[in-house]
Motif scaffolding. Structure first.
Motif, PDB file in Angstrom:
ATOM      1  N   GLY A  54       0.814  -1.209   0.000  1.00 20.03           N
ATOM      2  CA  GLY A  54       0.000   0.000   0.000  1.00 20.03           C
ATOM      3  C   GLY A  54       0.851   1.262   0.000  1.00 20.03           C
ATOM      4  O   GLY A  54       0.566   2.216  -0.729  1.00 20.03           O
ATOM      5  N   VAL A  55       1.936   1.259   0.791  1.00 16.09           N
ATOM      6  CA  VAL A  55       2.838   2.413   0.824  1.00 16.09           C
ATOM      7  C   VAL A  55       3.512   2.600  -0.529  1.00 16.09           C
ATOM      8  O   VAL A  55       3.686   3.724  -1.020  1.00 16.09           O
ATOM      9  CB  VAL A  55       3.890   2.242   1.937  1.00 16.09           C
ATOM     10  N   MET A  56       3.897   1.483  -1.173  1.00 12.57           N
ATOM     11  CA  MET A  56       4.513   1.557  -2.492  1.00 12.57           C
ATOM     12  C   MET A  56       3.547   2.157  -3.510  1.00 12.57           C
ATOM     13  O   MET A  56       3.930   3.000  -4.337  1.00 12.57           O
ATOM     14  CB  MET A  56       4.961   0.167  -2.947  1.00 12.57           C
ATOM     15  N   VAL A  57       2.293   1.723  -3.452  1.00 11.54           N
ATOM     16  CA  VAL A  57       1.285   2.238  -4.385  1.00 11.54           C
ATOM     17  C   VAL A  57       1.065   3.728  -4.165  1.00 11.54           C
ATOM     18  O   VAL A  57       0.994   4.520  -5.114  1.00 11.54           O
ATOM     19  CB  VAL A  57      -0.042   1.467  -4.227  1.00 11.54           C
ATOM     20  N   ILE A  58       0.953   4.131  -2.895  1.00  7.89           N
ATOM     21  CA  ILE A  58       0.754   5.554  -2.580  1.00  7.89           C
ATOM     22  C   ILE A  58       1.943   6.378  -3.061  1.00  7.89           C
ATOM     23  O   ILE A  58       1.789   7.471  -3.624  1.00  7.89           O
ATOM     24  CB  ILE A  58       0.540   5.740  -1.069  1.00  7.89           C
ATOM     25  N   GLY A  59       3.161   5.856  -2.870  1.00  8.15           N
ATOM     26  CA  GLY A  59       4.342   6.569  -3.332  1.00  8.15           C
ATOM     27  C   GLY A  59       4.365   6.736  -4.842  1.00  8.15           C
ATOM     28  O   GLY A  59       4.684   7.817  -5.355  1.00  8.15           O
ATOM     29  N   ALA A  60       4.007   5.660  -5.563  1.00 10.71           N
ATOM     30  CA  ALA A  60       3.975   5.739  -7.025  1.00 10.71           C
ATOM     31  C   ALA A  60       2.896   6.710  -7.494  1.00 10.71           C
ATOM     32  O   ALA A  60       3.113   7.495  -8.429  1.00 10.71           O
ATOM     33  CB  ALA A  60       3.722   4.350  -7.610  1.00 10.71           C
ATOM     34  N   MET A  61       1.740   6.673  -6.845  1.00 10.05           N
ATOM     35  CA  MET A  61       0.665   7.595  -7.219  1.00 10.05           C
ATOM     36  C   MET A  61       1.044   9.038  -6.932  1.00 10.05           C
ATOM     37  O   MET A  61       0.724   9.947  -7.705  1.00 10.05           O
ATOM     38  CB  MET A  61      -0.618   7.219  -6.461  1.00 10.05           C
ATOM     39  N   ALA A  62       1.750   9.268  -5.821  1.00  7.81           N
ATOM     40  CA  ALA A  62       2.148  10.631  -5.473  1.00  7.81           C
ATOM     41  C   ALA A  62       3.063  11.216  -6.539  1.00  7.81           C
ATOM     42  O   ALA A  62       2.991  12.405  -6.869  1.00  7.81           O
ATOM     43  CB  ALA A  62       2.854  10.635  -4.112  1.00  7.81           C
ATOM     44  N   THR A  63       3.933  10.381  -7.113  1.00  7.73           N
ATOM     45  CA  THR A  63       4.840  10.861  -8.153  1.00  7.73           C
ATOM     46  C   THR A  63       4.125  11.040  -9.488  1.00  7.73           C
ATOM     47  O   THR A  63       4.298  12.047 -10.176  1.00  7.73           O
ATOM     48  CB  THR A  63       6.014   9.877  -8.322  1.00  7.73           C
ATOM     49  N   ASP A  64       3.316  10.055  -9.873  1.00 12.65           N
ATOM     50  CA  ASP A  64       2.652  10.092 -11.180  1.00 12.65           C
ATOM     51  C   ASP A  64       1.566  11.152 -11.260  1.00 12.65           C
ATOM     52  O   ASP A  64       1.323  11.726 -12.325  1.00 12.65           O
ATOM     53  CB  ASP A  64       2.041   8.720 -11.499  1.00 12.65           C
ATOM     54  N   MET A  65       0.880  11.417 -10.167  1.00  7.80           N
ATOM     55  CA  MET A  65      -0.269  12.319 -10.204  1.00  7.80           C
ATOM     56  C   MET A  65       0.088  13.759  -9.822  1.00  7.80           C
ATOM     57  O   MET A  65      -0.783  14.620  -9.779  1.00  7.80           O
ATOM     58  CB  MET A  65      -1.368  11.791  -9.275  1.00  7.80           C
ATOM     59  N   PHE A  66       1.358  14.021  -9.550  1.00  8.55           N
ATOM     60  CA  PHE A  66       1.807  15.373  -9.205  1.00  8.55           C
ATOM     61  C   PHE A  66       2.603  15.917 -10.392  1.00  8.55           C
ATOM     62  O   PHE A  66       3.610  15.340 -10.793  1.00  8.55           O
ATOM     63  CB  PHE A  66       2.682  15.337  -7.944  1.00  8.55           C
ATOM     64  N   SER A  67       2.166  17.029 -10.967  1.00  9.75           N
ATOM     65  CA  SER A  67       2.786  17.506 -12.203  1.00  9.75           C
ATOM     66  C   SER A  67       3.414  18.893 -12.084  1.00  9.75           C
ATOM     67  O   SER A  67       3.862  19.448 -13.083  1.00  9.75           O
ATOM     68  CB  SER A  67       1.746  17.540 -13.334  1.00  9.75           C
ATOM     69  N   ALA A  68       3.453  19.492 -10.906  1.00 13.48           N
ATOM     70  CA  ALA A  68       4.030  20.824 -10.752  1.00 13.48           C
ATOM     71  C   ALA A  68       5.557  20.766 -10.754  1.00 13.48           C
ATOM     72  O   ALA A  68       6.160  19.729 -10.451  1.00 13.48           O
ATOM     73  CB  ALA A  68       3.529  21.470  -9.466  1.00 13.48           C
ATOM     74  N   SER A  69       6.185  21.871 -11.126  1.00  8.48           N
ATOM     75  CA  SER A  69       7.640  21.987 -11.103  1.00  8.48           C
ATOM     76  C   SER A  69       8.020  23.420 -10.738  1.00  8.48           C
ATOM     77  O   SER A  69       7.194  24.329 -10.795  1.00  8.48           O
ATOM     78  CB  SER A  69       8.242  21.609 -12.459  1.00  8.48           C
ATOM     79  N   ILE A  70       9.288  23.610 -10.365  1.00  2.44           N
ATOM     80  CA  ILE A  70       9.788  24.944 -10.004  1.00  2.44           C
ATOM     81  C   ILE A  70      10.723  25.403 -11.121  1.00  2.44           C
ATOM     82  O   ILE A  70      11.868  24.929 -11.220  1.00  2.44           O
ATOM     83  CB  ILE A  70      10.530  24.903  -8.659  1.00  2.44           C
ATOM     84  N   PRO A  71      10.284  26.339 -11.980  1.00  2.00           N
ATOM     85  CA  PRO A  71      11.089  26.726 -13.150  1.00  2.00           C
ATOM     86  C   PRO A  71      12.115  27.823 -12.883  1.00  2.00           C
ATOM     87  O   PRO A  71      12.773  28.297 -13.826  1.00  2.00           O
ATOM     88  CB  PRO A  71      10.011  27.217 -14.117  1.00  2.00           C
TER      89      PRO A  71
END
Length: 296
Positions: free
Chosen positions: A216-233
């Motif tokens: 479950g922690v692995m899935v949450i970690g993968a989702m946190a990366t894939d579903m977050f699209s912001a960046s600092i330019p």
């Protein structure tokens, strides 16, 4: 109405559950296989995402899916029925076609709760433990595999001018998904009736819950990366050696920004901040970040 029997200690609960499951058929209670099959395709099971909301997600649909079976289990105990219904209005989220499997396990455990052989809190614990791992498997198989295959066949047929492409998509996607619904509801009930008690006695349940927590922690970690699209330019330096803050962060640890955002949201939830406040706050932060140039 007579008062409910007091709960036995955990070890006694397991012993009683095991002896009962060894000496009785899986469908000796009020729940029948027909009930389980109907629950797999009723309005709650098929509408898992129709009443979806951010605070508790699929909780209303799940409760509606098992409602009729709960009424049968607690036929002579309206207070027990009300408590069970409230128990299943807690947070719930899963790949929709796997919800009947969890529903089958839950109902088998509710029968033990109604008989005074199981602590009601264990039902919520098992349900919560199953959500993450099953969602990770279910989303990968149904969305990333079966649906992609169905779309590929449908597009190929439609491109060739064959209108049966639509029918091909419906059949290729829905046949395995509905088979999973029906089979899962029945097997979930049967496994919950017998397997869970023996697993508790042998210690397997603790191992399953521990492994499920890791997945479950692995899935949450993968989702946190894939579903977050912001960046600092924001750029640091000049000329060819100039780098953005995002590039520097990715060089140190890819996904640093998404991990930080997850930590902030988790901290806010621990402080009882409303999810709606967090959603609107995120929207305002995103608009301000793009406008002033510190987010992209």
């Amino acid at each position: 109405m007579s008062s409910p029997r007091p709960l036995l200690p955990l070890k006694a609960q397991v012993t009683m559950m095991t002896s009962k499951t060894e000496n009785s058929a899986a469908y000796s209670g009020p729940i029948t296989k027909q009930d389980l099959l109907q629950s797999a395709c009723n309005i709650g099971a098929l509408g898992m995402e129709y009443s979806w909301n951010y605070p508790r997600q699929m909780h209303i649909a799940f409760a509606l899916m098992i409602n009729k079976m709960l009424k049968k289990v607690y036929k002579d105990d309206p207070e027990g029925y009300a408590a069970a219904l409230a128990r299943h209005l807690e947070f719930f989220n899963i790949t929709p076609c796997l919800a009947p499997f969890v529903g089958g396990i839950v109902i088998s455990m509710e029968e033990r709760v109604a008989a005074g052989e199981l602590d009601p809190s264990s039902v919520s614990s098992i349900k919560a433990a199953l959500m993450g791992p099953l969602s990770g498997i279910g989303d990968s198989v149904t969305l990333s595999c079966i649906r992609v295959l169905a779309v590929s066949v449908a597009v190929a047929l439609m491109s060739a001018g064959n209108p049966l492409g639509v029918l091909a998509y419906i059949l290729i996607y829905n046949i395995p998904v509905f088979a999973c619904r029906f089979f899962g509801a029945v097997k979930g009930y049967e496994l919950g009736f017998d397997f869970l008690a023996k697993a508790e006695e042998t210690g397997l349940m603790q191992k399953v819950l521990f492994a499920s927590g890791i997945i479950g922690v692995m899935v949450i970690g993968a989702m946190a990366t894939d579903m977050f699209s912001a960046s600092i330019p924001i750029q640091i330096g000049a000329g060819e050696s100039a780098q953005t803050v995002q590039e520097i962060l990715d060089g140190i640890l890819p996904g640093t920004l998404s991990l930080a955002a997850l930590g902030i949201y988790y901290w806010l939830l621990s402080k009882k901040v409303s999810p709606m406040v967090m959603i609107f706050g995120t929207m305002l932060l995103g608009i301000a970040g793009v406008y002033f140039g510190f987010l992209a």
